[in-house]
Design a protein around this motif. Structure first.
Motif, PDB file in Angstrom:
ATOM      1  N   ALA A  50      54.649  49.523  66.648  1.00 18.63           N
ATOM      2  CA  ALA A  50      54.161  48.452  67.337  1.00 18.63           C
ATOM      3  C   ALA A  50      55.368  47.833  67.963  1.00 18.63           C
ATOM      4  CB  ALA A  50      53.353  47.288  66.677  1.00 18.63           C
ATOM      5  N   ARG A  51      56.485  47.526  67.027  1.00 19.38           N
ATOM      6  CA  ARG A  51      57.622  47.065  67.810  1.00 19.38           C
ATOM      7  C   ARG A  51      58.378  47.598  68.841  1.00 19.38           C
ATOM      8  NH1 ARG A  51      60.726  44.166  62.621  1.00 19.38           N
ATOM      9  NH2 ARG A  51      59.545  42.475  62.595  1.00 19.38           N
ATOM     10  N   PHE A  52      58.200  48.918  68.629  1.00 19.70           N
ATOM     11  CA  PHE A  52      58.906  49.991  69.930  1.00 19.70           C
ATOM     12  C   PHE A  52      58.130  49.822  70.916  1.00 19.70           C
ATOM     13  CE2 PHE A  52      62.789  52.080  68.313  1.00 19.70           C
ATOM     14  CZ  PHE A  52      62.745  51.299  66.973  1.00 19.70           C
ATOM     15  N   ALA A  53      56.630  49.665  70.904  1.00 16.98           N
ATOM     16  CA  ALA A  53      55.840  49.702  71.958  1.00 16.98           C
ATOM     17  C   ALA A  53      56.168  49.125  73.345  1.00 16.98           C
ATOM     18  CB  ALA A  53      54.387  49.709  71.738  1.00 16.98           C
ATOM     19  N   ASN A  72      59.447  47.147  78.404  1.00 16.55           N
ATOM     20  CA  ASN A  72      58.329  46.541  79.411  1.00 16.55           C
ATOM     21  C   ASN A  72      57.866  45.210  78.681  1.00 16.55           C
ATOM     22  OD1 ASN A  72      58.220  49.194  80.533  1.00 16.55           O
ATOM     23  ND2 ASN A  72      57.393  49.696  78.440  1.00 16.55           N
ATOM     24  N   VAL A  73      58.581  44.438  78.198  1.00 15.54           N
ATOM     25  CA  VAL A  73      58.049  43.198  77.535  1.00 15.54           C
ATOM     26  C   VAL A  73      57.419  42.187  78.334  1.00 15.54           C
ATOM     27  CG1 VAL A  73      59.692  43.009  75.787  1.00 15.54           C
ATOM     28  CG2 VAL A  73      60.310  42.077  77.847  1.00 15.54           C
ATOM     29  N   TRP A  74      57.805  42.385  80.053  1.00 13.02           N
ATOM     30  CA  TRP A  74      57.109  41.511  80.747  1.00 13.02           C
ATOM     31  C   TRP A  74      55.500  42.031  81.078  1.00 13.02           C
ATOM     32  CZ3 TRP A  74      58.896  36.871  81.667  1.00 13.02           C
ATOM     33  CH2 TRP A  74      60.302  36.676  81.622  1.00 13.02           C
ATOM     34  N   GLN A  75      55.365  43.305  80.631  1.00 14.33           N
ATOM     35  CA  GLN A  75      54.099  43.754  80.690  1.00 14.33           C
ATOM     36  C   GLN A  75      53.156  42.930  79.698  1.00 14.33           C
ATOM     37  OE1 GLN A  75      53.463  48.159  80.848  1.00 14.33           O
ATOM     38  NE2 GLN A  75      55.117  48.162  82.671  1.00 14.33           N
ATOM     39  N   TYR A  76      53.602  42.984  78.465  1.00 17.05           N
ATOM     40  CA  TYR A  76      52.976  42.448  77.222  1.00 17.05           C
ATOM     41  C   TYR A  76      53.410  40.940  77.017  1.00 17.05           C
ATOM     42  CZ  TYR A  76      52.207  47.512  76.722  1.00 17.05           C
ATOM     43  OH  TYR A  76      52.108  48.682  76.972  1.00 17.05           O
ATOM     44  N   ALA A  77      53.636  40.295  78.186  1.00 12.54           N
ATOM     45  CA  ALA A  77      54.503  38.829  77.804  1.00 12.54           C
ATOM     46  C   ALA A  77      53.754  38.059  76.992  1.00 12.54           C
ATOM     47  CB  ALA A  77      54.545  38.163  79.428  1.00 12.54           C
ATOM     48  N   ASP A  78      52.414  38.153  76.881  1.00 11.84           N
ATOM     49  CA  ASP A  78      51.825  37.142  76.018  1.00 11.84           C
ATOM     50  C   ASP A  78      51.265  37.901  74.585  1.00 11.84           C
ATOM     51  OD1 ASP A  78      52.152  34.867  77.593  1.00 11.84           O
ATOM     52  OD2 ASP A  78      50.485  35.392  78.985  1.00 11.84           O
ATOM     53  N   THR A  79      51.742  39.060  74.513  1.00  7.36           N
ATOM     54  CA  THR A  79      51.324  39.890  73.372  1.00  7.36           C
ATOM     55  C   THR A  79      52.357  40.117  72.508  1.00  7.36           C
ATOM     56  OG1 THR A  79      50.907  41.736  74.524  1.00  7.36           O
ATOM     57  CG2 THR A  79      49.035  40.222  74.175  1.00  7.36           C
ATOM     58  N   SER A  80      52.704  41.439  72.613  1.00  8.47           N
ATOM     59  CA  SER A  80      53.888  42.046  71.757  1.00  8.47           C
ATOM     60  C   SER A  80      55.265  41.650  72.369  1.00  8.47           C
ATOM     61  CB  SER A  80      53.878  43.485  71.527  1.00  8.47           C
ATOM     62  OG  SER A  80      53.435  44.256  72.927  1.00  8.47           O
ATOM     63  N   GLY A  81      55.239  41.075  73.630  1.00  3.66           N
ATOM     64  CA  GLY A  81      56.386  41.092  74.342  1.00  3.66           C
ATOM     65  C   GLY A  81      56.635  39.248  74.132  1.00  3.66           C
ATOM     66  N   TYR A  82      55.976  38.780  73.488  1.00  2.00           N
ATOM     67  CA  TYR A  82      56.038  37.126  73.754  1.00  2.00           C
ATOM     68  C   TYR A  82      57.214  36.570  73.317  1.00  2.00           C
ATOM     69  CZ  TYR A  82      54.497  32.391  72.901  1.00  2.00           C
ATOM     70  OH  TYR A  82      54.692  31.254  73.057  1.00  2.00           O
ATOM     71  N   GLN A  83      57.864  37.068  72.428  1.00  2.00           N
ATOM     72  CA  GLN A  83      59.241  36.456  71.888  1.00  2.00           C
ATOM     73  C   GLN A  83      60.309  36.933  72.989  1.00  2.00           C
ATOM     74  OE1 GLN A  83      58.928  37.674  67.745  1.00  2.00           O
ATOM     75  NE2 GLN A  83      59.222  35.820  66.933  1.00  2.00           N
ATOM     76  N   GLN A  84      60.352  38.161  73.217  1.00  2.00           N
ATOM     77  CA  GLN A  84      61.625  38.495  74.202  1.00  2.00           C
ATOM     78  C   GLN A  84      61.347  37.672  75.492  1.00  2.00           C
ATOM     79  OE1 GLN A  84      59.377  40.387  72.301  1.00  2.00           O
ATOM     80  NE2 GLN A  84      60.296  42.585  72.113  1.00  2.00           N
ATOM     81  N   THR A  85      60.137  37.975  75.803  1.00  2.00           N
ATOM     82  CA  THR A  85      59.979  37.293  77.328  1.00  2.00           C
ATOM     83  C   THR A  85      60.247  35.776  77.235  1.00  2.00           C
ATOM     84  OG1 THR A  85      57.656  36.933  77.127  1.00  2.00           O
ATOM     85  CG2 THR A  85      58.248  38.850  78.297  1.00  2.00           C
ATOM     86  N   ARG A  86      59.903  34.906  76.121  1.00  2.00           N
ATOM     87  CA  ARG A  86      60.328  33.648  76.077  1.00  2.00           C
ATOM     88  C   ARG A  86      61.847  33.322  75.783  1.00  2.00           C
ATOM     89  NH1 ARG A  86      55.746  34.384  77.376  1.00  2.00           N
ATOM     90  NH2 ARG A  86      54.273  33.062  77.159  1.00  2.00           N
ATOM     91  N   THR A  87      62.621  34.281  75.209  1.00  2.00           N
ATOM     92  CA  THR A  87      63.849  34.361  75.050  1.00  2.00           C
ATOM     93  C   THR A  87      64.518  34.464  76.513  1.00  2.00           C
ATOM     94  OG1 THR A  87      63.694  35.278  73.050  1.00  2.00           O
ATOM     95  CG2 THR A  87      65.946  35.307  73.820  1.00  2.00           C
ATOM     96  N   MET A  88      64.025  35.308  77.002  1.00  2.00           N
ATOM     97  CA  MET A  88      64.564  35.573  78.374  1.00  2.00           C
ATOM     98  C   MET A  88      64.467  34.346  79.405  1.00  2.00           C
ATOM     99  SD  MET A  88      64.509  39.658  79.395  1.00  2.00           S
ATOM    100  CE  MET A  88      63.166  40.194  78.245  1.00  2.00           C
ATOM    101  N   ILE A  89      63.093  33.738  79.278  1.00  2.00           N
ATOM    102  CA  ILE A  89      62.987  32.749  80.067  1.00  2.00           C
ATOM    103  C   ILE A  89      63.811  31.287  79.816  1.00  2.00           C
ATOM    104  CG2 ILE A  89      61.262  30.773  80.446  1.00  2.00           C
ATOM    105  CD1 ILE A  89      59.116  32.993  80.139  1.00  2.00           C
ATOM    106  N   ALA A  90      64.175  31.284  78.222  1.00  2.00           N
ATOM    107  CA  ALA A  90      65.052  30.335  77.949  1.00  2.00           C
ATOM    108  C   ALA A  90      66.416  30.418  78.402  1.00  2.00           C
ATOM    109  CB  ALA A  90      64.949  30.263  76.167  1.00  2.00           C
TER     110      ALA A  90
END
Ligand SMILES: [Zn+2]
Lengths: 556, 456
Positions: free
Chosen positions: A407-410, A414-432
Motif C-alpha cells: 500500500a505504501r509503494f502504490a 503518483n502522490v498527487w493522484q492520491y492526494a487525499d488518501t495514500s498520498g496525503y502526507q507526502q502532498t501535504r509535505t510538498m505543499i508545506a
C-alpha cells in the motif's frame, strides 16, 4: 507610520512582524556560519600526525608508526609498506592495545619472529625487541623525546586555537536558538505559555554545562557536540511549534541523550573496555528485542513500542547502538579471523524482529548499516553484491506479498493522484515546502503541524515551511557532515574498532535522513523513519546521541 | 588504517546517492513549487477549497471587479458588469480555468519561490489592475443579446486588451443551475475568445491575400473573371453569385470564393501553410500566463478543391479569436504584432519585454490595410462605422450539420488616437452582418469612451 500601524492591530504586532522579517534572514546566515566553521577544520587539521613509535631497519632507515593498528605488508593499502618480494601483501598487524605493542602474523609465507622466536599468534613486543618479517629484521623503538616535545608544543597551540573557535561557534549556536525560541513565543502568543521560554532556558543551560564539562575533560575538537546541540535546538523549535505538549518530554530526552553521550564516550575511549562492553550491549539488545516481541504495542501499523507504565519507548531504536557495536573488530582480528558469523547472527535476529513487528523503514536502515559494516569488515565486493541482490529480491518479495507495505509503494511517484488518501502526507509535505519558500513563513506560523506525524516522519516539510528550504538543507547538510566526518576520521583512526563503529553509526544517520527526507517528498516511498536529532521522539533522541558518541570515538 | 579508509567508499556512495536524491527533489521543487503552493489543500491560501487571500482586482478605470477579504469573494456591484466580465474574473468555484481567480491566482496570493507564502503583515492585500474597461465589456455583452460567441478589442500599440467577453455568461455572485440548463449554458465556463477555435470562413482570405501579395508577381494588377463557379476535378467551388471581372482588392471586398480558390491553387499548399502559420495559426499565445487555444491548419493532404476551399477559409482550418485579433493588430501595426495582455502596468512584463513579433512585411501589411479599408467603404457601409477609419474583413463560416453559419467580423481602426484591433464571433450568427453590427456598436462605444476621457 499611522497607516502602517493601522494594518496591524497594535504597534506590538508591527514589532513582531519586523522581528520575523529580520530573523528569516539572520537565522539561515547564523546556521550557515555554524556549518562552515564546523566543516573547514576537517580540511585544515588533518595533516597533523602523531608518531607512536619507530621501526628501525638494519640499514639505519626508520619507519614511523602512526597508528594504533598498523598493517605491515607489500600491499599499497598497508600502513607500513615494505615493498620487498619475500614480504606478503598483508604480512602482519602491529597493534598498540592497552599500552602494549603486539604483533599478529596474518598467515604470511615468510612468517613473523619476535626476538628470534616464532610468533604464530598475537605476541607482545616491547621497545627494543627485534621483529623479523620473512628474514627482514627491524627494531621497535619509542619516538625520541625531543621530537615528542616539539609536537606536544604544537598540539598545545592548535588545541587552544580550536578552543577559541569552538567557543565562538557555540555562541553562534546559542544565539540561533534564542532567536528561534523568541520567534516561536511571538507566533504562539506571548505570556500565555511559559513552557517555551522555560524549556529553552533549561536546554541552553544544559548545553552550557555539558560544553564546559566536555571541554575540561577532553582536548579533542568539539565540532560534533556543537552540531549535536544545534540539531537538538532545532528539534525543540519543531516540538514547540508542532507538539507543544511534548516539549518537556523532548527536553528531558535531549538531556538524557547528552548524559548517555558523555558516559558512552568515556566508557569506550578505552579499547579494551570497549571490546568487552560491546557484548553487554548485544545482550541488552537481545533482551530488548525479546521484550518487543512479547509485550510490544502497536502504533501506526508497527508494533515497535514498549509501555512500562511510567515510560514508553521504542526498543529497536536503542538496539541500533548494539547493532553497530556488534559489527566492530580490531584490525588484527578483522584480518585473521575474517569470521562475521556473530555479527550476521545478531543482524539476522534484528531483521527477524523487525519483520515480525512490521517496521519496514527501520529494517531498511538496519540493512543499509549491515552492508556498510560488513563491507568495512570484509572489503569483499562480491559478497556485498550478493548480499544486496539477495536483499533486493527479499524486499521485492516483501513488497509483493505484504499488503501493508504494498500500500505504501502504490502511491509512490503518483502522490498527487492520491492526494487525499495514500498520498496525503507526502502532498501535504510538498505543499508545506512550497509555502515556505527559501526562508520560511516564520517559526510557529506553519500549517503542516495539523497533519499526523508532521514532527516525526514529515519533519522535513515542517522545517521547510516554517524555517525555509535553506535552513532545512543546512540541517540535512549537518547530518551528511557527520557521515563525512566518520569517513575522514577513519584515515587516522586509532583502531578499526572505532572506524567501523563510526561508519556504521554514520550510515544509520544518513539512511534515516535519506528515507525520511526523500520519502516525505515522494522521491522514495514513504517509510516512516525519523531524522536523527531532529524528529520529535525521546528514544530516537537518546539513540542519536549514543551513535554520535560512536562517531566521536573514531576522532583523533 | 589505509585499508579501512578505502572501504569507506561504500559510505561515500551512500552520500552521493542521497545528494542525487536531494538534487532531484530540488529540481522538482523549482519546477513545481508554484503548483504545490496553489493546491486547494494549502491552508495558507484556501479555506474549504475557496481562495482565502485578501486582495482587490480593478479594471483600467479603478472599478472593482473582484474583492477578496479572506472569507469571501465579492464581485462588481452591478449585475450586468459582473456577468460581462465573469470570464475574465472567473467564478468562485474556479470552473472558469482562464479567469483571474484560477489562471492568475499567483498574482492574488503573491507567492514566489523566494518568499513562499510569507507576508510581512497578517492582513496584507494584493492589488491587481487589469487592462479591460468594464463598461465596454458590459456594452459588448449586451450587444451579443444572449447569442453564443465572443468579442475582444485590444490596443495594437500597447497590447492592452480593453474588452474581452464571452457569451453566454452568468452572474458569478449568484451562480445559476448550469447543469440543469445544458442548452442555455453550453460551454459557459469556456472563455470562447481565448479557448475556442472556429472555422474562419472568409476572414481567412486575408491570409491567402497576404501570401499572394508576396508570392504572385503583379497580383494587384491582374484581373480575374468570376462566373460564380469553377470546377476542379470532380468538385467545384462556388460563389453566391457571379462576380464578373474582379481584381484582388475587389475580390476581397465582395469575398469572391473562386478568386481565392484559384489563388490558393496557384500558391500551393506549402506556401499557404507557411503564411497561415506566420499569421498565428498552429500557435497559441500567452496572455500574462494564460494560454490561448491554437487555431489549427493542416494542408498536407489538401489538393484540388480542398486546397481551393482552404484558400477561401472553408476547410478543416480553425481560427482562435484572440490569435486572429492579434493578426489584425499585426496588419494595423505595419506587420508587427504586439502581444495582447491583460494586466495593467505590469512590472514583470518589463523584464520579459519582447518587441513586437514580425508577422508580415511592412508593405504587405500596408497593402492589406488599404484593401481592408476599401472593404468598409465599398461593402460594409461607412455610415455605420462613422469616423472610425475602420479596416475590416467579414466572414461567414459554414459549419455543416444543418446548422447556421458562424458570423465573423475582424479588423482594426486606422487611427493614431484610437489604435484598436478587434475580433467578433457569433456562433450560428447566420450572416456576417450580425457580427459587423455588434462590432460597430461596441467600437463606437469605445471611441465615445475615449472622447469622454476614459483612458483606453
Ligand atoms: Zn466570385
Amino acid at each position: 507610520m499611522d497607516a502602517v500601524i493601522s494594518l496591524f492591530d497594535t504597534g506590538v504586532d508591527l514589532v513582531f512582524s519586523l522581528y520575523t522579517f529580520i530573523i528569516r534572514w539572520l537565522m539561515p546566515l547564523l546556521a550557515f556560519a555554524v556549518l562552515l566553521r564546523s566543516i573547514l577544520p576537517l580540511w585544515q587539521d588533518r595533516k597533523h600526525k602523531k608518531t607512536w613509535a619507530f621501526l628501525y631497519l638494519v640499514n639505519g632507515d626508520r619507519i614511523p608508526v602512526n597508528n594504533w593498528e598498523n598493517l605491515i605488508g607489500r600491499s599499497k593499502l598497508a600502513d607500513i609498506v615494505i615493498n620487498l618480494p619475500f614480504i606478503s601483501r598483508n604480512h602482519a598487524v602491529l597493534t598498540f592495545h592497552d599500552r602494549h605493542w603486539q604483533i599478529t602474523d596474518l598467515g604470511s609465507k615468510g612468517g613473523v619472529l619476535v626476538n628470534g622466536e616464532k610468533a604464530d599468534k598475537k605476541t607482545a613486543v616491547n621497545f627494543g625487541d627485534t621483529i623479523t618479517l620473512a628474514g627482514l629484521d627491524m627494531t621497535l623503538l619509542p619516538p625520541d623525546d625531543e621530537r615528542e616535545a616539539v609536537e606536544n608544543n604544537d598540539e598545545e597551540n592548535s588545541y587552544s586555537f580550536s578552543h577559541a573557535t569552538s567557543s565562538i561557534t557555540f555562541l553562534l549556536v546559542i544565539v540561533f536558538q534564542v532567536l528561534g525560541a523568541l520567534q516561536i513565543c511571538i507566533s504562539r502568543g506571548t505570556g500565555k505559555n511559559a513552557a517555551v521560554p522555560a524549556a529553552f532556558l533549561v536546554f541552553i543551560l544544559a548545553e552550557c554545562i555539558h560544553y564546559v564539562l566536555m571541554r575540561r575533560r577532553s582536548k579533542k575538537s568539539f565540532v560534533l557536540e556543537l552540531l549535536g546541540y544545534f540539531l537538538c535546538g532545532f528539534s525543540l523549535l519543531i516540538v514547540a511549534s508542532a507538539a507543544p505538549g511534548a516539549l518537556y518530554k523532548q527536553l528531558a530526552a535531549i538531556i538524557a541523550g547528552m548524559v548517555v553521550y558523555t558516559i558512552l564516550e568515556a566508557v569506550i575511549a578505552d579499547l579494551g573496555r570497549a571490546q568487552k562492553i560491546k557484548y553487554v550491549f548485544m545482550a541488552v539488545a537481545a533482551v530488548l528485542m525479546l521484550l518487543n516481541l512479547t509485550i510490544g504495542e502497536t502504533y501506526f501499523g508497527s508494533k515497535n513500542w514498549i509501555n512500562l507504565g511510567f515510560i514508553t519507548f521504542q526498543p529497536m531504536e536503542l538496539v541500533k547502538v548494539a547493532f553497530v557495536l556488534a559489527g566492530t573488530a580490531t584490525l588484527d582480528r578483522l584480518l585473521t579471523t575474517r569470521n562475521m558469523t556473530a555479527f550476521i547472527a545478531f543482524a539476522g535476529a534484528c531483521f527477524v524482529t523487525l519483520a515480525l513487528i512490521r517496521d519496514f523503514g527501520t529494517a531498511v536502515v538496519f540493512f543499509g548499516a549491515f552492508v556498510v559494516i560488513s563491507f568495512m569488515y570484509s572489503g569483499d565486493i562480491r559478497t556485498l553484491f550478493f548480499v544486496v541482490s539477495a536483499a533486493a529480491f527479499g524486499g521485492f518479495a516483501a513488497v509483493s506479498f505484504m499488503p501493508y507495505i504494498a500500500a505504501r509503494f502504490a502511491a509512490w511517484g503518483n502522490v498527487w493522484q492520491y492526494a487525499d488518501t495514500s498520498g496525503y502526507q507526502q502532498t501535504r509535505t510538498m505543499i508545506a515546502a512550497a509555502s515556505g519558500g527559501l526562508l520560511g513563513v516564520g517559526g510557529g506560523k506553519g500549517n503542516l503541524y495539523r497533519v499526523a506525524a508532521a514532527d516525526t516522519d514529515l519533519v522535513f516539510g515542517l522545517l521547510c515551511e516554517e524555517w525555509g528550504l535553506v535552513l532545512a538543507l543546512i540541517v540535512v547538510a549537518v547530518i551528511v557532515f557527520f557521515t563525512v566526518h566518520a569517513v575522514f576520521s577513519t584515515k587516522n583512526c586509532r583502531s578499526s574498532f572505532y572506524a567501523i563503529a563510526a561508519c556504521g553509526s554514520a550510515a544509520i544517520f544518513l539512511l534515516q535522513t535519506t528515507l525520511n527526507v526523500l520519502g516525505s517528498v515522494d522521491i522514495l516511498p514513504l517509510t516512516g523513519v525519523t531524522v536523527p536529532f531532529i524528529s520529535n521522539g525521546g528514544t530516537s533522541m537518546i539513540t542519536s546521541w549514543g551513535l554520535l558518541a560512536l562517531i566521536k570515538s573514531a576522532e583523533w | 588504517m589505509k585499508l579501512l579508509s578505502t572501504r569507506t567508499a561504500v559510505l561515500m556512495l551512500l552520500i552521493v546517492l542521497f545528494v542525487l536524491g536531494l538534487a532531484a527533489f530540488n529540481i522538482r521543487y523549482f519546477n513545481s513549487a508554484f503548483a504545490w503552493a496553489h493546491s486547494h489543500a494549502n491552508r495558507h491560501y484556501y479555506k474549504n477549497g475557496m481562495l482565502s487571500v485578501r486582495g482587490t482586482v480593478y479594471d483600467r478605470n479603478g472599478d472593482v471587479l473582484l474583492m477578496l477579504d479572506g472569507e469571501s469573494i465579492e464581485f462588481n456591484a452591478e449585475k450586468d458588469v459582473r456577468t460581462a466580465v465573469m470570464h475574465v474574473t472567473g467564478d468562485r468555484e474556479g470552473s472558469v480555468s482562464t479567469g483571474v481567480l484560477s489562471a492568475l491566482k499567483g498574482r492574488l496570493t503573491g507567492w514566489n519561490l523566494f518568499s513562499g507564502a510569507y507576508s510581512f503583515h497578517k492582513k496584507s492585500r494584493s492589488e491587481l489592475t487589469l487592462t479591460i474597461d468594464s463598461g465596454l465589456c458590459r456594452a459588448a455583452y449586451r450587444e451579443m443579446k444572449g447569442r453564443k460567441g465572443a468579442v475582444g478589442i485590444y490596443n495594437y500599440e500597447t497590447g492592452e486588451i480593453i474588452c474581452l467577453i464571452s457569451s453566454p455568461s452568468f452572474d458569478p455572485q449568484n451562480p445559476p443551475d448550469v447543469e440543469g440548463n445544458p442548452e442555455k449554458y453550453e460551454g459557459v465556463y469556456l472563455n470562447r475568445f481565448l479557448s475556442s477555435a472556429y472555422t474562419p470562413g472568409s476572414i481567412f482570405k486575408l491570409v491567402t491575400a497576404a501570401a499572394a501579395l508576396e508570392n504572385i508577381p503583379d497580383i494587384e494588377n491582374k484581373h480575374y473573371l468570376c462566373e460564380g463557379r469553377i470546377a476542379i476535378g470532380p468538385d467545384s467551388i462556388t460563389c453566391l453569385k457571379a462576380h464578373g471581372r474582379v481584381s484582388l482588392q475587389e475580390a476581397l471586398a465582395v469575398s469572391c470564393n473562386t478568386f481565392f480558390a484559384g489563388t490558393a491553387l496557384e500558391l500551393g499548399a506549402e506556401t499557404l501553410q507557411k503564411y497561415a502559420e506566420a499569421c498565428g495559426f498552429n500557435n497559441s499565445l500567452e496572455v500574462d500566463g494564460i494560454r490561448t487555444a491554437a487555431g489549427k491548419i493542416n494542408l498536407k493532404n489538401a489538393v484540388g478543391a480542398d486546397l481551393g476551399w482552404a484558400g477561401a477559409g472553408q476547410y478543416t482550418t480553425t481560427a482562435n479569436p484572440l490569435n486572429f485579433m492579434a493578426f489584425m493588430g499585426a496588419i494595423a501595426g505595419g506587420g508587427e504584432m504586439v502581444r495582447p495582455r491583460l494586466i495593467a502596468d505590469d512590472s514583470s512584463s518589463f523584464f520579459d519585454f519582447k518587441p513586437g513579433k514580425k508577422v508580415l512585411k511592412r508593405e504587405t501589411a500596408d497593402k492589406l490595410k488599404a484593401m481592408m479599408r476599401n472593404n468598409t467603404i465599398t461593402s460594409y457601409g461607412e455610415e455605420k462605422f462613422k469616423d472610425l477609419e475602420l479596416c475590416a474583413k467579414s466572414g461567414t463560416a459554414e459549419v455543416g450539420g444543418g446548422k447556421e453559419p458562424h458570423a465573423w467580423f475582424a479588423g482594426f481602426l486606422d487611427r493614431k488616437d484610437c489604435p484598436l484591433a478587434f475580433a467578433v464571433i457569433i456562433e450560428n450568427g447566420i450572416t456576417s452582418r450580425a457580427a459587423a453590427d455588434v462590432a460597430a456598436r461596441v467600437l463606437q462605444e469605445a471611441a465615445k469612451a475615449l472622447k469622454q476621457g476614459r483612458n483606453l
